[in-house]
Design an enzyme around this catalytic site. Structure first.
Site, PDB file in Angstrom:
ATOM      1  N   VAL A  25     -14.368  13.032  11.268  1.00 39.44           N
ATOM      2  CA  VAL A  25     -15.118  13.089  10.014  1.00 39.44           C
ATOM      3  C   VAL A  25     -16.508  12.480  10.155  1.00 39.44           C
ATOM      4  CG1 VAL A  25     -13.051  13.164   8.577  1.00 39.44           C
ATOM      5  CG2 VAL A  25     -14.006  10.935   9.213  1.00 39.44           C
ATOM      6  N   HIS A  38     -11.109  18.452   9.022  1.00 34.37           N
ATOM      7  CA  HIS A  38     -10.547  17.357   8.223  1.00 34.37           C
ATOM      8  C   HIS A  38     -11.566  16.738   7.271  1.00 34.37           C
ATOM      9  CE1 HIS A  38      -7.126  16.710  11.375  1.00 34.37           C
ATOM     10  NE2 HIS A  38      -6.873  17.689  10.529  1.00 34.37           N
TER      11      HIS A  38
END
Length: 232
Positions: free
Chosen positions: A93, A109
């Site tokens: 991320v 994600h």
């Protein structure tokens, strides 16, 4: 590395660990001192939004203290030079792939530098702290949350990822645990469609046995060497 036109590369926490970012689940089962269940589930967000928001605020702020490493730089160089299809799918991320210059990239994600409206589904870029109850500029609901795919939620762009795997000549997994699905199943999907499969990891992963070849060592050494092989 001959006869390869289309490549899919999966990256995980191991590629960013050398930049100073903690792996998703450390040897003690914690992520930055927290149980993953307390900061990465819808139930945790509903139960203690202040903790969850503060956790991702801290992760977002940490990005200013780190920089891409040679593994990120090598993949960005491959992105610029590769004439065939290339898709870098990251479980991470952070924004280190982008800062290195990669563009053919998907964050399956979610992203720390993005927030999501739980009411209307709109995602927007975000660099500041995000207090619980922050208002969506699109719909006006006080429903902004971290744009992170929590456990139990569907990862982003799965259809596009599966299409790329179906066309891939080579699938490479870099710095992943091989334990988090659906990403852990990409190697089997790639093999089903006939792709060659290669794992680059510091240590054997839970899915190492599914790969035709595994190379062990730091990503900052293995990834540039692979890119040199691919680019000749």
């Amino acid at each position: 590395m001959t006869g390869i036109d289309n490549i899919v590369i999966l990256t995980g926490a191991g590629i960013s660990a050398e930049s100073g970012l903690a792996t998703f689940r450390g040897p003690d089962g914690l992520w930055e001192g927290h149980r993953v269940e307390d900061v990465c589930t819808p139930e945790a967000l509903a139960r203690n939004p202040a903790l969850v928001h503060r956790f991702y605020d801290e992760r977002r702020a940490k990005l200013a203290e780190v920089a891409p490493n040679p593994a990120h730089d090598a993949l960005a160089a491959l992105d610029r030079a590769w004439s065939g299809d290339l898709l870098i799918v990251t479980q991470n991320v952070d924004d280190l792939h982008e800062r290195a210059g990669a563009t053919r990239l998907l964050h399956m994600h979610g992203e720390l530098k993005s927030v999501l409206c739980a009411a209307c589904g709109k995602a927007v870029a975000w660099a500041d702290p995000l207090p619980p109850g922050s208002v969506c500029a699109g719909c006006g609901a006080p429903s902004l949350r971290p744009d992170i795919v929590f456990f139990g939620e569907m990862p982003y762009d799965m259809e596009r990822i599966e299409e790329a795997l179906a066309q891939a000549d080579l699938f490479v997994s870099i710095g992943t645990s091989g334990a988090v699905y659906p990403a852990a199943g990409f190697v089997q999907m790639a093999r089903h469609y006939g792709a060659r499969t290669l794992e680059l990891n510091l240590d054997p992963s839970a899915g190492s046995s599914y790969f035709e070849e595994s190379r062990l060592g730091p990503a900052s050494e293995l990834v540039p060497a692979l890119v040199r092989d691919l680019l000749g």
